[in-house]
Scaffold this active site. Structure first.
Site, PDB file in Angstrom:
ATOM      1  N   HIS A   1      -9.496   1.485   4.970  1.00 22.26           N
ATOM      2  CA  HIS A   1      -7.984   1.458   5.440  1.00 22.26           C
ATOM      3  C   HIS A   1      -8.154   2.536   6.693  1.00 22.26           C
ATOM      4  O   HIS A   1      -9.202   3.478   6.886  1.00 22.26           O
ATOM      5  CB  HIS A   1      -7.032   2.275   4.798  1.00 22.26           C
ATOM      6  CG  HIS A   1      -5.600   2.055   5.074  1.00 22.26           C
ATOM      7  ND1 HIS A   1      -5.226   3.057   6.034  1.00 22.26           N
ATOM      8  CD2 HIS A   1      -4.727   1.172   4.944  1.00 22.26           C
ATOM      9  CE1 HIS A   1      -3.948   2.409   6.513  1.00 22.26           C
ATOM     10  NE2 HIS A   1      -3.721   1.638   5.958  1.00 22.26           N
TER      11      HIS A   1
ATOM     12  N   GLU B   1      -5.174  -4.713  10.192  1.00 13.57           N
ATOM     13  CA  GLU B   1      -4.250  -3.770  10.666  1.00 13.57           C
ATOM     14  C   GLU B   1      -4.155  -3.061  11.933  1.00 13.57           C
ATOM     15  O   GLU B   1      -5.345  -2.044  11.817  1.00 13.57           O
ATOM     16  CB  GLU B   1      -4.349  -2.817   9.491  1.00 13.57           C
ATOM     17  CG  GLU B   1      -4.091  -3.367   8.087  1.00 13.57           C
ATOM     18  CD  GLU B   1      -3.393  -2.288   7.242  1.00 13.57           C
ATOM     19  OE1 GLU B   1      -2.182  -2.633   6.458  1.00 13.57           O
ATOM     20  OE2 GLU B   1      -3.682  -1.240   7.210  1.00 13.57           O
TER      21      GLU B   1
ATOM     22  N   GLY C   1       2.856   2.189  10.749  1.00 14.85           N
ATOM     23  CA  GLY C   1       3.984   3.532  10.255  1.00 14.85           C
ATOM     24  C   GLY C   1       4.459   3.775  11.916  1.00 14.85           C
ATOM     25  O   GLY C   1       5.323   4.772  11.978  1.00 14.85           O
TER      26      GLY C   1
ATOM     27  N   ASN D   1       0.959  -1.297   0.015  1.00 15.67           N
ATOM     28  CA  ASN D   1      -0.048   0.198  -0.057  1.00 15.67           C
ATOM     29  C   ASN D   1       0.820   1.228  -0.047  1.00 15.67           C
ATOM     30  O   ASN D   1       1.567   1.713   0.871  1.00 15.67           O
ATOM     31  CB  ASN D   1      -0.953  -0.140   1.370  1.00 15.67           C
ATOM     32  CG  ASN D   1      -1.578   1.237   1.319  1.00 15.67           C
ATOM     33  OD1 ASN D   1      -1.715   2.010   0.614  1.00 15.67           O
ATOM     34  ND2 ASN D   1      -2.409   1.678   2.622  1.00 15.67           N
TER      35      ASN D   1
ATOM     36  N   SER E   1       3.890  -2.302  10.070  1.00 10.03           N
ATOM     37  CA  SER E   1       5.066  -2.201  10.222  1.00 10.03           C
ATOM     38  C   SER E   1       5.967  -3.514   9.862  1.00 10.03           C
ATOM     39  O   SER E   1       6.771  -4.035  10.485  1.00 10.03           O
ATOM     40  CB  SER E   1       5.519  -1.771  11.624  1.00 10.03           C
ATOM     41  OG  SER E   1       5.201  -0.589  11.949  1.00 10.03           O
TER      42      SER E   1
ATOM     43  N   GLU F   1      -6.440   5.128   7.756  1.00 11.15           N
ATOM     44  CA  GLU F   1      -6.306   6.464   7.650  1.00 11.15           C
ATOM     45  C   GLU F   1      -7.313   7.144   7.065  1.00 11.15           C
ATOM     46  O   GLU F   1      -7.748   8.055   7.189  1.00 11.15           O
ATOM     47  CB  GLU F   1      -5.246   6.515   6.812  1.00 11.15           C
ATOM     48  CG  GLU F   1      -3.960   6.293   7.562  1.00 11.15           C
ATOM     49  CD  GLU F   1      -2.754   5.554   6.652  1.00 11.15           C
ATOM     50  OE1 GLU F   1      -2.807   5.673   5.540  1.00 11.15           O
ATOM     51  OE2 GLU F   1      -1.789   5.014   7.483  1.00 11.15           O
TER      52      GLU F   1
ATOM     53  N   LYS G   1      -0.113   4.242  -0.365  1.00  8.96           N
ATOM     54  CA  LYS G   1      -0.468   5.403   0.412  1.00  8.96           C
ATOM     55  C   LYS G   1      -0.270   6.655  -0.748  1.00  8.96           C
ATOM     56  O   LYS G   1      -0.328   6.561  -1.933  1.00  8.96           O
ATOM     57  CB  LYS G   1       0.030   5.646   1.762  1.00  8.96           C
ATOM     58  CG  LYS G   1      -0.039   4.484   2.561  1.00  8.96           C
ATOM     59  CD  LYS G   1       0.234   4.599   4.026  1.00  8.96           C
ATOM     60  CE  LYS G   1       0.008   3.136   4.742  1.00  8.96           C
ATOM     61  NZ  LYS G   1      -0.043   3.489   6.072  1.00  8.96           N
TER      62      LYS G   1
HETATM   63  P1  13P Z   1       3.169   0.267   7.531  1.00  9.98           P
HETATM   64  O1  13P Z   1       3.821  -0.839   6.906  1.00  9.98           O
HETATM   65  O2  13P Z   1       4.131   1.736   7.045  1.00  9.98           O
HETATM   66  O3  13P Z   1       3.014   0.210   8.995  1.00  9.98           O
HETATM   67  O4  13P Z   1       1.781   0.595   7.078  1.00  9.98           O
HETATM   68  C1  13P Z   1       0.850  -0.618   7.168  1.00  9.98           C
HETATM   69  C2  13P Z   1      -0.547   0.044   6.353  1.00  9.98           C
HETATM   70  O5  13P Z   1      -1.055   0.956   6.732  1.00  9.98           O
HETATM   71  C3  13P Z   1      -0.774  -0.768   5.163  1.00  9.98           C
HETATM   72  O6  13P Z   1      -1.966  -0.656   4.665  1.00  9.98           O
END
Ligand code: 13P
Length: 253
Positions: A94, A166, A172, A9, A213, A96, A11
């Site tokens: 997601h 997740e 992150g 992903n 992560s 976010e 983003k």
């Molecule tokens: P990270 O791998 O950067 O923690 O992000 C995970 C994520 O949100 C994938 O959709």
């Protein structure tokens, strides 16, 4: 043998030019399990990524979609528009988007139905916040997200959806769920599906990924867990070597 999906992903990262260079380099690696690898890119990159990946089995997809077919929704993209680009996958819900863009369990459910009807595989994200985990309410929270997401989804369509667990506190942050914590929730997600549909074949076959992560040095322990079918990878998927390494690890399990 377990089915795997290693999905990056991206983003809001990389320009279209950078994305194409990445996709071409990934294709040139000729990963033995490239059909199990996907990159989920910004909307503006979809057509050029489709071209760049032509001739390989690497999959690609989008990170969001609207649930209406067309209309006065400034700034939105419909399923039909996505379909035209040739996407295989689309992320839905997601954390976010739930946090910053008002994505709700209801809109998640509408998006899942719309994507399924057009043959695009949704990657449904669920997961609890740190606060919820500290109160030890994570199972109730994820159960509620799954029940609402699958509301009205026919049993024949369940396995057309990929679920990604997740935990928000692991996204992150560099703080990964332990393989045991990730496994426990992925197993629990199958139990919820089993309860909803009363069908152990469906609950065993549905793809459940872990995200938060994931990196080359923790991927093996996570991917080895029996109820984890792969990863939804943020930061590490922006680095070609890291994404390829995680895909290679999956190919050897
Ligand atoms: P990270 O791998 O950067 O923690 O992000 C995970 C994520 O949100 C994938 O959709």
């Amino acid at each position: 043998m377990k089915n795997f999906l290693i999905a990056g992903n991206w983003k809001m990262n990389k320009t279209a030019k950078e994305a194409v260079e990445f996709a071409k380099a990934l294709k040139a690696m000729k990963l033995e399990n490239e059909k199990d690898v996907a990159i989920l890119v910004p909307f503006t990159h979809l057509f050029s990524i489709a071209d760049a990946l032509d001739g390989s089995s690497i999959r690609f997809g989008a990170q969001n979609v609207h649930y209406e077919d067309s209309g006065a929704y400034t700034g939105e993209i419909s399923v039909k528009m996505l379909k035209e680009t040739g996407v295989d996958y689309c992320i839905v819900g997601h954390s976010e988007r739930r946090e910053y863009f008002n994505e709700t369990d209801e809109t998640v459910n509408l998006k899942l139905k719309k994507l399924i009807s057009s043959g695009i595989t949704p990657i449904l994200c669920v997961g609890e916040s740190l606060e919820t985990r500290e109160e030890n309410l994570q199972t109730e929270f994820v159960e509620s997200q799954i029940i609402k997401a699958f509301d009205g989804i026919d049993r024949v369509d369940v396995n057309k959806i990929v679920i990604a667990y997740e935990p928000i506190w692991a996204i992150g942050t560099g703080k990964t769920a332990t393989p045991e914590e990730a496994e426990e929730m992925c197993r629990f997600i199958r139990e919820i599906i089993q309860e909803i549909y009363n069908d152990s074949v469906i609950s065993e076959q549905i793809m459940v990924l872990y995200g938060g992560s994931m990196k080359p040095d923790n991927a093996e322990d996570l991917l080895n867990k029996p109820n984890i079918n792969g990863g939804l990878i943020g930061g590490a998927s922006l680095k070609l070597e890291d994404l390829a390494t995680i895909a290679e690890i999956a190919s050897k399990i």
